[in-house]
Design a protein around this motif. Structure first.
Motif, PDB file in Angstrom:
ATOM      1  N   GLU A  25      -8.039 -47.567  26.952  1.00 50.89           N
ATOM      2  CA  GLU A  25      -9.317 -46.848  27.078  1.00 50.89           C
ATOM      3  C   GLU A  25     -10.026 -47.212  28.380  1.00 50.89           C
ATOM      4  N   LYS A  26      -9.618 -48.309  29.006  1.00 52.51           N
ATOM      5  CA  LYS A  26     -10.193 -48.723  30.297  1.00 52.51           C
ATOM      6  C   LYS A  26      -9.091 -48.862  31.349  1.00 52.51           C
ATOM      7  N   GLN A  27      -8.076 -48.034  31.215  1.00 46.67           N
ATOM      8  CA  GLN A  27      -6.959 -48.001  32.170  1.00 46.67           C
ATOM      9  C   GLN A  27      -6.354 -49.381  32.404  1.00 46.67           C
ATOM     10  N   SER A  29      -7.617 -52.183  32.791  1.00 49.28           N
ATOM     11  CA  SER A  29      -8.254 -53.017  33.821  1.00 49.28           C
ATOM     12  C   SER A  29      -8.411 -54.443  33.285  1.00 49.28           C
ATOM     13  N   GLY A  64      -5.372 -50.704  36.018  1.00 48.88           N
ATOM     14  CA  GLY A  64      -6.424 -50.130  36.876  1.00 48.88           C
ATOM     15  C   GLY A  64      -7.141 -51.142  37.739  1.00 48.88           C
ATOM     16  N   GLY A  65      -6.590 -52.363  37.866  1.00 43.77           N
ATOM     17  CA  GLY A  65      -7.212 -53.383  38.717  1.00 43.77           C
ATOM     18  C   GLY A  65      -8.250 -54.172  37.952  1.00 43.77           C
ATOM     19  N   MET A  66      -9.063 -54.895  38.677  1.00 46.39           N
ATOM     20  CA  MET A  66     -10.107 -55.698  38.030  1.00 46.39           C
ATOM     21  C   MET A  66     -11.056 -54.786  37.268  1.00 46.39           C
ATOM     22  N   ASP A  67     -11.547 -55.254  36.154  1.00 46.79           N
ATOM     23  CA  ASP A  67     -12.568 -54.503  35.429  1.00 46.79           C
ATOM     24  C   ASP A  67     -13.848 -54.580  36.253  1.00 46.79           C
ATOM     25  N   LEU A  68     -14.183 -53.469  36.856  1.00 44.52           N
ATOM     26  CA  LEU A  68     -15.260 -53.475  37.853  1.00 44.52           C
ATOM     27  C   LEU A  68     -16.623 -53.800  37.227  1.00 44.52           C
ATOM     28  N   PHE A  72     -16.701 -57.897  37.697  1.00 45.08           N
ATOM     29  CA  PHE A  72     -17.376 -57.906  39.003  1.00 45.08           C
ATOM     30  C   PHE A  72     -18.890 -57.706  38.889  1.00 45.08           C
ATOM     31  N   TRP A 111      -1.156 -45.317  36.752  1.00 45.14           N
ATOM     32  CA  TRP A 111      -2.115 -45.823  37.740  1.00 45.14           C
ATOM     33  C   TRP A 111      -1.915 -47.311  38.030  1.00 45.14           C
ATOM     34  N   PHE A 113      -3.897 -49.952  40.658  1.00 49.02           N
ATOM     35  CA  PHE A 113      -4.906 -50.124  41.712  1.00 49.02           C
ATOM     36  C   PHE A 113      -5.260 -51.594  41.917  1.00 49.02           C
ATOM     37  N   GLY A 115      -6.191 -55.084  41.912  1.00 48.82           N
ATOM     38  CA  GLY A 115      -5.610 -56.228  41.210  1.00 48.82           C
ATOM     39  C   GLY A 115      -4.356 -55.862  40.429  1.00 48.82           C
ATOM     40  N   SER A 137      -7.815 -49.650  46.384  1.00 46.14           N
ATOM     41  CA  SER A 137      -9.066 -48.898  46.378  1.00 46.14           C
ATOM     42  C   SER A 137     -10.275 -49.739  46.756  1.00 46.14           C
ATOM     43  N   GLU A 138     -10.068 -51.026  47.030  1.00 41.46           N
ATOM     44  CA  GLU A 138     -11.203 -51.917  47.287  1.00 41.46           C
ATOM     45  C   GLU A 138     -12.138 -51.365  48.367  1.00 41.46           C
ATOM     46  N   PHE A 141     -15.082 -49.223  47.501  1.00 42.78           N
ATOM     47  CA  PHE A 141     -16.365 -49.744  47.007  1.00 42.78           C
ATOM     48  C   PHE A 141     -16.820 -50.954  47.831  1.00 42.78           C
TER      49      PHE A 141
HETATM   50  C1  LIG Z   1      -8.203 -43.116  38.880  1.00 41.96           C
HETATM   51  C2  LIG Z   1      -8.559 -43.859  37.591  1.00 41.96           C
HETATM   52  C3  LIG Z   1      -7.682 -45.112  37.465  1.00 41.96           C
HETATM   53  C4  LIG Z   1      -8.199 -42.982  36.371  1.00 41.96           C
HETATM   54  O1  LIG Z   1      -9.039 -41.834  36.355  1.00 41.96           O
HETATM   55  P1  LIG Z   1      -9.113 -40.960  35.002  1.00 41.96           P
HETATM   56  O2  LIG Z   1      -7.765 -40.605  34.558  1.00 41.96           O
HETATM   57  O3  LIG Z   1     -10.093 -39.858  35.279  1.00 41.96           O
HETATM   58  O4  LIG Z   1      -9.675 -41.959  33.903  1.00 41.96           O
HETATM   59  P2  LIG Z   1     -11.166 -42.465  33.722  1.00 41.96           P
HETATM   60  O5  LIG Z   1     -11.819 -42.705  35.029  1.00 41.96           O
HETATM   61  O6  LIG Z   1     -11.890 -41.550  32.784  1.00 41.96           O
HETATM   62  O7  LIG Z   1     -10.913 -43.885  33.019  1.00 41.96           O
HETATM   63  C5  LIG Z   1     -11.096 -44.138  31.624  1.00 41.96           C
HETATM   64  C6  LIG Z   1     -12.106 -45.257  31.466  1.00 41.96           C
HETATM   65  O8  LIG Z   1     -11.594 -46.427  32.100  1.00 41.96           O
HETATM   66  C7  LIG Z   1     -12.573 -46.949  32.983  1.00 41.96           C
HETATM   67  N1  LIG Z   1     -11.941 -47.683  34.057  1.00 41.96           N
HETATM   68  C8  LIG Z   1     -10.877 -47.330  34.774  1.00 41.96           C
HETATM   69  N2  LIG Z   1     -10.588 -48.267  35.697  1.00 41.96           N
HETATM   70  C9  LIG Z   1     -11.518 -49.227  35.556  1.00 41.96           C
HETATM   71  C10 LIG Z   1     -11.765 -50.458  36.214  1.00 41.96           C
HETATM   72  N3  LIG Z   1     -10.982 -50.895  37.196  1.00 41.96           N
HETATM   73  N4  LIG Z   1     -12.796 -51.192  35.793  1.00 41.96           N
HETATM   74  C11 LIG Z   1     -13.585 -50.774  34.773  1.00 41.96           C
HETATM   75  N5  LIG Z   1     -13.394 -49.633  34.125  1.00 41.96           N
HETATM   76  C12 LIG Z   1     -12.385 -48.851  34.502  1.00 41.96           C
HETATM   77  C13 LIG Z   1     -13.283 -45.699  33.468  1.00 41.96           C
HETATM   78  O9  LIG Z   1     -14.526 -46.032  34.065  1.00 41.96           O
HETATM   79  C14 LIG Z   1     -13.427 -44.956  32.169  1.00 41.96           C
HETATM   80  O10 LIG Z   1     -14.438 -45.594  31.415  1.00 41.96           O
HETATM   81  P3  LIG Z   1     -15.433 -44.735  30.485  1.00 41.96           P
HETATM   82  O11 LIG Z   1     -16.100 -43.716  31.379  1.00 41.96           O
HETATM   83  O12 LIG Z   1     -16.387 -45.723  29.912  1.00 41.96           O
HETATM   84  O13 LIG Z   1     -14.558 -44.085  29.434  1.00 41.96           O
HETATM   85  C15 LIG Z   1     -10.079 -44.165  37.576  1.00 41.96           C
HETATM   86  O14 LIG Z   1     -10.418 -44.716  36.294  1.00 41.96           O
HETATM   87  C16 LIG Z   1     -10.465 -45.168  38.634  1.00 41.96           C
HETATM   88  O15 LIG Z   1     -10.688 -44.836  39.777  1.00 41.96           O
HETATM   89  N6  LIG Z   1     -10.521 -46.467  38.254  1.00 41.96           N
HETATM   90  C17 LIG Z   1     -10.881 -47.521  39.177  1.00 41.96           C
HETATM   91  C18 LIG Z   1      -9.637 -48.025  39.924  1.00 41.96           C
HETATM   92  C19 LIG Z   1     -10.039 -49.099  40.865  1.00 41.96           C
HETATM   93  O16 LIG Z   1     -10.608 -48.840  41.887  1.00 41.96           O
HETATM   94  N7  LIG Z   1      -9.783 -50.362  40.462  1.00 41.96           N
HETATM   95  C20 LIG Z   1     -10.309 -51.517  41.106  1.00 41.96           C
HETATM   96  C21 LIG Z   1      -9.368 -52.032  42.147  1.00 41.96           C
HETATM   97  S1  LIG Z   1     -10.107 -53.323  43.049  1.00 41.96           S
HETATM   98  C22 LIG Z   1      -9.530 -54.750  42.356  1.00 41.96           C
HETATM   99  O17 LIG Z   1      -8.770 -54.713  41.420  1.00 41.96           O
HETATM  100  C23 LIG Z   1      -9.985 -55.985  42.978  1.00 41.96           C
HETATM  101  C24 LIG Z   1      -9.246 -57.143  42.846  1.00 41.96           C
HETATM  102  C25 LIG Z   1      -9.810 -58.393  43.288  1.00 41.96           C
HETATM  103  C26 LIG Z   1      -9.438 -59.543  42.646  1.00 41.96           C
HETATM  104  C27 LIG Z   1     -10.037 -60.762  42.972  1.00 41.96           C
HETATM  105  C28 LIG Z   1     -10.984 -60.849  43.972  1.00 41.96           C
HETATM  106  O18 LIG Z   1     -11.533 -62.027  44.305  1.00 41.96           O
HETATM  107  C29 LIG Z   1     -11.337 -59.687  44.675  1.00 41.96           C
HETATM  108  C30 LIG Z   1     -10.739 -58.474  44.321  1.00 41.96           C
END
Ligand SMILES: CC(C)(COP(=O)(O)OP(=O)(O)OC[C@H]1O[C@@H](n2cnc3c(N)ncnc32)[C@H](O)[C@@H]1OP(=O)(O)O)[C@@H](O)C(=O)NCCC(=O)NCCSC(=O)/C=C/c1ccc(O)cc1
Length: 275
Positions: A25-27, A29, A64-68, A72, A111, A113, A115, A137-138, A141
């Motif tokens: 439900e949260k990809q 993350s 989907g990487g870190m739970d933003l 964060f 997906w 992304f 982390g 994708s970092e 944001f």
């Molecule tokens: C393209 C996605 C993956 C899928 O899109 P979708 O198919 O339209 O699905 P949804 O966007 O509806 O996703 C379903 C739910 O999952 C949630 N979700 C989906 N990825 C997430 C998510 N990373 N967090 C927290 N809720 C989420 C999303 O917000 C949504 O929540 P909700 O509206 O409450 O149902 C989209 O969700 C998206 O862009 N997600 C974010 C991906 C992303 O940028 N990830 C973060 C990468 S950065 C990282 O990992 C950093 C690492 C790091 C490590 C250590 C450090 O010191 C520094 C950095």
């Protein structure tokens, strides 16, 4: 075996550990609970003598990487210490995984992304659907790939592509990931399970002690001069031989002497598999 809320873990009788990220439900993350459960699962797989670890994701994402929000946004608003504390376990888990003593395979079914890329990158093998979507994708944001993600990027992709994707945040497919060296191979979705199973089967046929040394020497020799590596590799060869009871001489090369197999084309029979 412990029961978890954000991952699923099962281990087969022949030692194949399947770890599934289970927050569809949260990809999938990486939330703080998941960080701790992942660490705990890594302990469990070692304690239970797992021989190969396969990591995959439930649903549309590998990860989907870190739970933003949970890892964060919320802890950071509470302060830098809270942020560091919220993420300490995942950094430890990534480090553990990189040095994990058994082969690790990331099965990429969607997906991937940030982390999630790091999680894949610290695994020894990554098998992806050809239409999976990857992204650093970092930058989108306002940060750069951190916490080991930059390391995973520059160590799995060639320099030009690594910089391009880190700086633009553009996505790329499983097929492109294979072309750039980011994954071991990309296959059509319907072949993903079989391809991973075949790889796992091949790894199970090998001597587990040798596989452990293979990984350690592979990683360390990358940073050594040739001369240092010659010394290191020979010393490790002796250590390995001792720890595997000279199996490569007593069993493997004995089988060759008896012309039971052709080492160029197949593995010796370690006695570890049924056939
Ligand atoms: C393209 C996605 C993956 C899928 O899109 P979708 O198919 O339209 O699905 P949804 O966007 O509806 O996703 C379903 C739910 O999952 C949630 N979700 C989906 N990825 C997430 C998510 N990373 N967090 C927290 N809720 C989420 C999303 O917000 C949504 O929540 P909700 O509206 O409450 O149902 C989209 O969700 C998206 O862009 N997600 C974010 C991906 C992303 O940028 N990830 C973060 C990468 S950065 C990282 O990992 C950093 C690492 C790091 C490590 C250590 C450090 O010191 C520094 C950095």
């Amino acid at each position: 075996m412990a029961s978890y809320s954000t991952i699923k873990l099962s281990i087969t009788d022949n030692g194949v550990a399947n770890l599934v990220l289970d927050r569809p439900e949260k990809q999938n993350s990486l939330s703080p609970e998941l960080h701790h459960e992942l660490l705990d699962a890594l302990d469990t797989v070692e304690e239970e003598n797992g021989r190969v670890l396969v990591i995959s994701g439930n649903g549309d994402a590998f990860c989907g990487g870190m739970d933003l929000e949970r890892a964060f946004l919320r802890p950071r608003r509470d302060g830098p210490q809270e942020f560091i504390q919220a993420n300490a376990a995942i950094l430890e888990a990534m480090t553990r995984l990189k040095h994990y003593p058994i082969p690790t395979v990331a099965k990429i079914d969607g997906w991937t992304f940030g982390g999630g890329y790091e999680l894949m990158g610290v695994c020894d093998f990554a098998i992806a659907r050809d239409d999976a979507t990857f992204g650093l994708s970092e930058i989108n944001f306002g940060i750069f790939p951190g916490g080991g993600t930059m390391w995973a990027t520059v160590h799995t992709m060639n320099r030009r592509k690594a910089m391009y994707y880190a700086a633009t945040g553009e996505t790329f497919t499983g097929n492109e990931a294979e072309e750039y060296g980011a994954v071991t191979m990309a296959v059509p979705g319907e072949e993903l399970n079989q391809t991973v199973d075949d790889l796992v089967e091949s790894l199970l046929e090998k001597n587990p002690v040798t596989l452990r040394f293979n990984k350690e020497v592979f990683e360390k020799s990358r940073y050594m001069t040739f001369e240092d590596s010659v010394d290191y590799e020979m010393a490790k060869m002796e250590e390995m031989s001792y720890l595997q009871g000279e199996d490569w001489i007593e069993t493997a090369l004995k089988q060759f002497e008896d012309r039971e197999f052709r080492p160029g084309l197949e593995s010796y029979d370690t006695g570890n598999t049924d056939d």
